[in-house]
Design a protein around this motif. Structure first.
Motif, short mmCIF file in Angstrom:
data_model
loop_
_atom_site.label_atom_id
_atom_site.label_comp_id
_atom_site.label_asym_id
_atom_site.label_seq_id
_atom_site.Cartn_x
_atom_site.Cartn_y
_atom_site.Cartn_z
N MET A 1 -4.31 6.43 7.93
CA MET A 1 -3.67 5.34 7.20
C MET A 1 -3.15 5.84 5.87
N GLN A 2 -1.83 5.87 5.76
CA GLN A 2 -1.20 6.29 4.51
C GLN A 2 -0.92 5.03 3.70
N LEU A 3 -1.21 5.05 2.41
CA LEU A 3 -0.92 3.87 1.60
C LEU A 3 0.59 3.75 1.42
N THR A 4 1.08 2.53 1.45
CA THR A 4 2.51 2.32 1.25
C THR A 4 2.79 2.07 -0.23
N HIS A 5 4.08 2.04 -0.56
CA HIS A 5 4.41 1.84 -1.97
C HIS A 5 3.89 0.50 -2.47
#
Ligand SMILES: Nc1nc2c(ncn2[C@@H]2O[C@H](COP(=O)(O)OP(=O)(O)O)[C@@H](O)[C@H]2O)c(=O)[nH]1
Ligand SMILES: [Mg+2]
Lengths: 299, 603
Positions: free
Chosen positions: A1-5
């Protein structure tokens, strides 16, 4: 899970809200009922959950707000169970200040700017949290997140502090107060996206609907009550309009539009970037909200 | 790819795409007139960030105020009216926003005037990448070197030189390569891994957003593509968990939540943690979140803002740091620190004065016990001094009133950065990066490196009967160590051997030290914990040092996942004869570029 802007902007705003609550004696959140305030309030609820925000909300009521705004405000406050303080400049009321007779400049100064000062002073608020964004206009690009005001609520551009990492220097000198802008790094699209993602209710005035409209000085004004007296030759016409920014109804120009859902509103905004027709139709949020903020006496 | 919305397209699809965008914060810097404003204007314009009538206004303004003979002057997008510009009261970092289909960007636009150090340090503290503008006609200047130095001091891992106005030097490859190699050399010298140079014309837009035809010889990516592809590690999976506690949330007797922004790593329910500086141990019970928001989180990562609760009723309040549990991965605790400072106050720093130091969420009085030196950013020479003036960069020793939990800045920015506040004026006087603290219980892993670096234990020099000069003469090279690091499968070993062959064919004396080789023998006793990996890199570095002293070029290919260990390797070998390349980074130089860089450096 990559954090979004948006995850990161949200985390940053929450960090700023908590830092404000931890560092000041009597913070207050300036709640102006519009879309930015809606996001700000949601973030404040989130930042201190399961507790309520440890500061009250402040609405400076000019007495000329759209009725739908006031209804929305009261419903939102009741639903969230937060402490709202409404301030009206009674002196202005006594003088009968009105945007129609005194013009927008005087009205804004007395009923917004002075009123805000009164409210902050009587509440002894050392920090006022607002929803302004840096992308609203060119001159805000250099603004800090924590903006210092001297004893007279004046802003000295040369006396602002560098902001490094997320280490905010929140120390006040005698008589100073501070304005805090947790949404500084958000764009208009980010705000709408956040509202969309979290399904946040916004004032229905943002959506197109047939409304009683009078054309005056090239602006489409909604006749929200009978204090708005028609001039000779003017008539009220039902037109399908919406508002891009919300303020006092005699000062807020509507735009003709069919955007009656959130997605359509966002679509209109996106098209304003590319289409000339839309660009002409829809006045700029740039200038629109700056106007709004100025009226709010934020700067 | 630009993020434009086509009339008739689906809004929800568009939003869904935009919603997944990552965030990259980068800064732009350059000397006046290098073309910084034009470059930013170009990025905003070519990614569709400008409204049509905004553009109209700029077209009109261009006719009156533009510098391009009435043609569209994109610098006006960010600079405003000339009149406004000339007044230029605030020389401050300006923030600007745009997005593409892959990422959202925040530009910290740092003006290149006299306040550049303070401005750039401020901008850099928020950024993962720096673009420095170089005018192709003037090449690398003092200013360029300053920018690279400040970027490295603030720990920016990606530094890109936009070699601008290539149209004015007829897109000459020779000129570009000359600037490129001078720039890359300097970056290596100040310890920047994998710097990149791009030939551009901000005016015509070539190699800013799209490739053009004028620089067919340039095989790299245009600026925007670099910005979209560069790795942004908000939370490296191996980074240790840290969360400075901001606020205690206590709505009722049965809920006590600790709110904060995760500074590094990840946390899960059930994790063992320590509250620092007290060192009390507990476990994370919940990462609490309301049901409307999706309920409790099972895992959270930097830089999320969260609320955690603990299994035990431990003492914990604002200013404490929640740290992961376990020996070398925990925060350190100390009261005496060595710090690099950027001085930002009109009033100079003087030794003996007490300031307020803010580190994480802890603010405590701290006394400057000694000013070690001031760095001349142009020559990198250090000068003894006992004061630092506005825009000076120096190293100091400082002692806090209370012990604080910290990490060296190089290891974790969020718990290694500090600001100093003047107690009289409340001004933010300095930005600081902690180098070390006198942590009494510093772990053995660090002790290893420290002992290794202790001068008394250094191998005797000058005993060999063959001089350094004679070795350089024989091998026709200056010794250099190149660390190729990155996860397995990133192509380190392949690149190491390709580079070896390239150097071999040019007649160089070169040795490869590959992780696998070391593991087979020299480091047979080591496993793969952070500590042991660090020790493995230390052994490799020691071996490299011996070989370097004898004139060889040494290529190290190792996983080396921990930035701190890599920095220590650099310190041990000597940063002037050490360079490192992150092979997991898609933008890292390919073998040919690497060979060029290395030959330029050892030749
Ligand atoms: N020929 C040419 N001129 C450029 C280029 N980029 C910028 N300029 C010009 O250089 C001058 C300074 O540019 P500006 O963006 O204001 O520089 P800044 O001071 O770094 O922001 C302006 O006249 C620009 O039009 C380029 O790539 N080629
Ligand atoms: Mg400029």
């Amino acid at each position: 899970m990559q954090l979004t802007h948006l995850d990161i902007l949200e985390a940053e705003a929450i960090h700023i809200l908590r830092e404000t609550a931890a560092s000041f004696e009597r913070p207050v959140l300036m709640y102006s009922i519009g879309k930015d305030s809606t996001v700000l309030l949601h973030l404040a609820m989130k930042a201190f959950w399961p507790a309520k925000p440890p500061f009250p909300l402040l609405h400076v009521d000019t007495t000329w707000k759209f009725r739908e705004m006031i209804a929305f405000r009261d419903a939102a406050v009741a639903k969230l169970g937060v402490d709202l303080r409404v301030h009206i400049n009674q002196e202005g009321v006594r003088q009968g200040i009105s945007p129609l007779t005194h013009g927008s400049k005087v009205h804004t100064d007395v009923m917004k700017t002075q009123a805000l000062r009164q409210a902050l002073e009587s509440g002894k608020h050392d920090a006022a949290i607002g929803g302004a964004r840096r992308d609203e206009e060119k001159s805000r690009a250099k603004e800090r997140i924590f903006i210092f005001r001297d004893r007279n609520h004046r802003w000295d551009p040369k006396n602002q502090r560098p902001e490094l990492w997320n280490l905010y220097n929140t120390r006040l000198n005698e008589g100073e107060s501070i304005r805090v802008f947790p949404l500084s790094n958000w764009t208009e699209l980010d705000v709408w996206l956040y509202i969309h993602r979290h399904n946040l209710p916004v004032v229905p005035l943002y959506f197109a609907k047939p409304r009683p409209i009078v054309e005056r000085n090239g602006m489409l004004i909604m006749r929200d009550d009978d204090r708005f007296v028609l001039k000779p030759g003017e008539k009220v016409v039902e037109r399908k309009v919406r508002f891009r920014t919300l303020g006092c109804y005699p000062l807020s120009g509507a735009v003709e539009s069919d955007a009656d859902t959130l997605e359509k509103v966002i679509e209109e905004m996106l098209l304003a970037h590319t289409s000339e027709r839309q660009g002409r139709l829809i006045d700029h949020d740039q200038s629109g909200s700056m106007e709004e903020k100025k009226r709010e006496g934020y700067f | 790819m630009t993020l434009s919305f086509t009339p008739g397209g689906s809004v929800s699809e568009y939003l869904h795409r935009y919603e997944r965008n990552e965030l990259l914060r980068f800064l732009t810097c350059g000397s006046v007139d290098d073309g910084k404003s034009t470059l930013i204007g170009r990025l905003l314009h070519d990614t569709g960030r400008l409204y049509d009538d905004h553009l109209k206004a700029i077209e009109n303004e261009s006719k009156v105020h533009g510098t391009q003979g009435g043609a569209l002057d994109l610098a006006l997008v960010v600079d405003g009216l000339k009149a406004e510009r000339e007044q230029g009261i605030t020389i401050d970092v300006a923030y600007r926003y745009f997005a593409t289909a892959h990422r959202s960007f925040i530009i910290a636009d740092c003006p290149g005037h006299e306040q550049y150090t303070r401005n750039m340090a401020t901008g850099a503290s928020h950024c993962q990448l720096a673009i420095t503008l170089i005018d192709a006609r003037s090449g690398v200047t003092t200013q360029t070197r300053r920018h690279a130095f400040i970027a490295s001091l603030l720990g920016i891992c990606h530094v890109v030189a936009a070699v601008n106005k290539m149209d004015l030097v007829a897109w000459g490859e020779g000129r570009f390569r000359e600037i490129e190699s001078e720039f890359l050399d300097y970056c290596v010298k100040v310890g920047i891994a994998g710097p990149i140079a791009v030939p551009v014309s901000a005016l015509t837009g070539e190699n800013v957003v799209t490739r053009g035809t004028n620089a067919a010889w340039y095989s790299g990516a245009p600026i925007l593509e670099l910005l979209e592809k560069v790795r942004v590690d908000h939370a490296s999976p191996v980074a240790p968990f840290r969360m400075p506690v901001q606020y205690v949330i206590r709505p009722s007797l049965d809920f006590r939540g600790f709110a904060g922004t995760i500074a590094s790593g990840t946390v899960k329910a059930g994790d063992r943690v320590r509250i620092m500086p007290s060192g009390r141990e507990t476990r994370v019970r919940r990462i609490a979140r309301s049901t409307e928001d999706g309920g409790d989180l099972s895992l959270a990562r930097a830089p999320q803002s969260v609320v955690i609760t603990f299994e035990d009723e431990v003492d914990c309040s604002r200013g404490d740091v929640v740290s992961c549990f376990g020996g070398s991965t925990e925060t350190l605790v100390a009261q005496k620190f060595e710090c690099d400072l950027v001085w930002m106050d009109e009033t100079p720093l003087t030794a003996g004065k007490t300031y307020l130091l803010k580190c994480g969420t802890r603010t405590t009085p701290a006394r400057i016990t000694r000013v070690r030196h001031c760095v001349n950013v142009d020559t990198l020479e250090t000068q003894q001094t006992d004061a630092l003036a506005l825009n000076d960069i120096g190293r100091i020793e400082i002692e806090t009133e209370q012990p604080i939990a910290f990490d060296p800045y190089r290891r974790i920015h969020g718990t290694g950065s500090v600001i100093l506040i003047d107690r009289m004026t409340n001004a933010t006087s300095a930005a600081g990066m902690i180098r070390t603290g006198d942590a009494s219980d510093a772990h053995a892993r660090r002790a290893h490196w420290e002992t290794a670096a202790a001068p008394t234990l250094r191998a005797p020099v000058g005993q060999s009967l063959v001089s350094t000069a004679a070795r350089e003469e024989r091998w026709k090279q200056k010794p250099l160590a190149i660390l190729l690091y990155g996860s397995s499968g990133s192509g380190k070993t392949t690149r190491a051997f390709e580079l070896e062959r390239g150097l071999w064919e040019k007649g160089h004396a070169v040795v490869v030290l590959d992780g696998q080789m070391l593991r087979a023998g020299l480091s047979r006793d080591l496993a793969f914990t952070e500590e042991e990996r660090s020790e493995n890199l230390r052994r490799a570095s020691e071996t490299a040092r011996i070989l370097l002293d004898q004139g060889f070029v040494v290529i190290l290919s190792m996983v080396a996942p921990h930035a701190e260990a890599r920095w220590r390797a650099s310190d041990l070998i000597g940063s002037e004869r050490f360079m490192m390349i992150d092979c997991s980074d898609n933008n890292s130089p390919d073998t040919a570029a690497l060979l060029r860089m290395v030959t330029a450096k050892i030749g």
